[in-house]
Design an enzyme around this catalytic site. Structure first.
Site, PDB file in Angstrom:
ATOM      1  N   LYS A 194      31.919  58.677  -4.153  1.00  0.00           N
ATOM      2  CA  LYS A 194      31.230  58.237  -5.375  1.00  0.00           C
ATOM      3  C   LYS A 194      31.506  59.157  -6.549  1.00  0.00           C
ATOM      4  O   LYS A 194      31.527  58.716  -7.698  1.00  0.00           O
ATOM      5  CB  LYS A 194      29.708  58.187  -5.142  1.00  0.00           C
ATOM      6  CG  LYS A 194      29.215  56.896  -4.524  1.00  0.00           C
ATOM      7  CD  LYS A 194      27.710  56.758  -4.732  1.00  0.00           C
ATOM      8  CE  LYS A 194      27.146  55.586  -3.963  1.00  0.00           C
ATOM      9  NZ  LYS A 194      25.675  55.580  -3.942  1.00  0.00           N
TER      10      LYS A 194
ATOM     11  N   LYS B  20      35.569  45.711  -0.143  1.00  0.00           N
ATOM     12  CA  LYS B  20      34.278  45.124   0.186  1.00  0.00           C
ATOM     13  C   LYS B  20      33.736  44.290  -0.977  1.00  0.00           C
ATOM     14  O   LYS B  20      33.936  44.652  -2.127  1.00  0.00           O
ATOM     15  CB  LYS B  20      33.274  46.259   0.463  1.00  0.00           C
ATOM     16  CG  LYS B  20      32.802  46.308   1.897  1.00  0.00           C
ATOM     17  CD  LYS B  20      31.899  47.489   2.161  1.00  0.00           C
ATOM     18  CE  LYS B  20      30.509  47.356   1.568  1.00  0.00           C
ATOM     19  NZ  LYS B  20      29.533  48.286   2.138  1.00  0.00           N
TER      20      LYS B  20
ATOM     21  N   LYS C  92      28.579  44.730  -5.719  1.00  0.00           N
ATOM     22  CA  LYS C  92      27.897  44.385  -6.966  1.00  0.00           C
ATOM     23  C   LYS C  92      28.525  45.100  -8.153  1.00  0.00           C
ATOM     24  O   LYS C  92      28.295  44.736  -9.294  1.00  0.00           O
ATOM     25  CB  LYS C  92      26.395  44.668  -6.912  1.00  0.00           C
ATOM     26  CG  LYS C  92      25.939  45.677  -5.903  1.00  0.00           C
ATOM     27  CD  LYS C  92      24.422  45.585  -5.717  1.00  0.00           C
ATOM     28  CE  LYS C  92      23.947  46.432  -4.546  1.00  0.00           C
ATOM     29  NZ  LYS C  92      22.575  46.193  -4.149  1.00  0.00           N
TER      30      LYS C  92
END
Ligand code: TRP
Length: 357
Positions: free
Chosen positions: A127, A219, A222
């Site tokens: 991240k 994947k 969102k």
């Protein structure tokens, strides 16, 4: 307790009641990947366990969230839980920030977990990438808060995706070290040979790892900038059909055997979605559609998606307008969760040696 500081060998083995805990972050719009990967699993576990399902808003703010959007997303995740069939009376549905004990236990865990452990967390590394200096301290401590979520209820089973397995393992390490470090106190306060259980991840099958409709190697997410890459739980029938029609594929017909999907990630993803929604295996789906062109398979998949999702999306839309009902479910769930969490914190304070009221 003896002078050497070890737990007496006589401490009885602690028996933990089986309990499920899991959390979903209220960030962005819920999509098919969240639904098949998490929410339907949560629904299935209700018959076998006492379950606690949490909207983890404290985790959400480890990266910046626009406040009105955060409020909306907390209610949307709650609505999805309810629309999918989670029973908030038999089980517990709540949002994390209403139970302060999560943050309180996380602090104790911050003092149990070692920097070396945190530095191995792959999600933090992924991240933050090269811009680690600018990441929040909360993002670094995220797995310790997650351990507190689970262990403040002394939960034993944690349904999560593959990407969260390392975090559940860290929760086990924290539980184990707490049990060891405070062994004598745990025994002398009558909790036996362990205060926290070592929680186990319940990993969903690979069949429900839903990938992007634009790139079968990524994947469904969102945060993908392309709205075409995912099916949102708020999409209507037309939007679903259009997104499936435009989903990336290759020019070949579907294979007859699963092996034929190995080098075709987009085909594999669409077959996997069909399988998960119909409760069949990929092999069964290929028995039916092997040899078929996508011009035949895609409309069948769109029909199935609309049939399975529309009752849920309709209920979600209805619930979304009923803010006072959603908020009352969260308030009731939080109050019931807090009773359990406060009991755990009382014991933790005694074990650690704090003076309390
Ligand atoms: N980290 C999880 C995710 O991003 C969410 C989460 C927070 C969670 N606390 C949890 C999951 C406790 C399981 C148990 O998906």
């Amino acid at each position: 307790m003896d002078a050497s500081g070890t737990a007496p060998a006589t401490a009885p083995k602690t028996v933990f009641k089986q309990k499920v805990f899991s959390g979903v972050q209220p960030t962005g719009n819920l999509h098919l990947g969240n639904y098949l990967g998490a929410v339907t699993k949560f629904v299935d576990l209700q018959d076998r366990y006492d379950c606690i399902y949490c909207v983890v808003d404290l985790h959400a703010i480890t990266v910046w969230q626009d406040p009105p959007e955060l409020t909306r997303a907390i209610r949307e995740v709650t609505a999805a839980f309810l629309a999918a069939g989670i029973d908030p009376k038999k089980h517990i549905v709540f949002n994390q920030s209403q139970v302060a004990e999560h943050a309180e236990l996380a602090w104790v865990f911050n003092c149990v977990a070692r920097l070396g452990w945190m530095n191995r967390m792959t999600q933090f590394k992924e991240k933050t990438g090269k811009d680690r200096e600018n990441a929040s301290l909360g993002l670094y401590a995220y797995p310790s808060l997650m351990a507190a979520d689970i262990l403040v209820y002394r939960a034993t089973h944690v349904p999560v995706g593959e990407d969260q397995k390392q975090h559940v393992e860290l929760a086990r390490d924290i539980a184990q070290k707490f049990n060891n470090d405070f062994g004598p106190q745990i025994a002398s306060h009558g909790f036996g040979d362990a205060f926290f259980p070592l929680p186990e991840p319940l990993i969903q099958g690979p069949a429900t790892r839903v990938m992007s409709l634009r790139d079968g190697s990524k994947k469904m997410s969102k945060s993908d900038p392309s709205d075409q890459s995912r099916i949102a739980l708020t999409d209507d029938a037309d939007a679903i059909a259009m997104k499936i029609r435009r989903a990336k594929t290759d020019p070949d017909p579907l294979p007859h055997e699963e092996k034929g999907l190995e080098t075709r990630p987009e085909a594999d993803n669409l077959v996997g979605i069909y399988a998960a929604l119909s409760g069949k295996t990929r092999a069964d789906v290929l028995k039916e559609f092997g040899g078929a062109q996508f011009s035949v398979f895609k409309p069948a998949l769109a029909d199935l998606l609309v049939a399975k999702l529309s009752p849920i999306t309709a209920e979600m839309r209805r619930l979304k307008d009923d803010v006072s009902y959603i908020d009352s479910v969260l308030a009731d769930g939080s109050a019931r969760a807090q009773v359990i969490a406060a009991e755990t914190m009382k014991s933790v304070k005694d074990i650690v040696g704090f003076v309390r009221r």
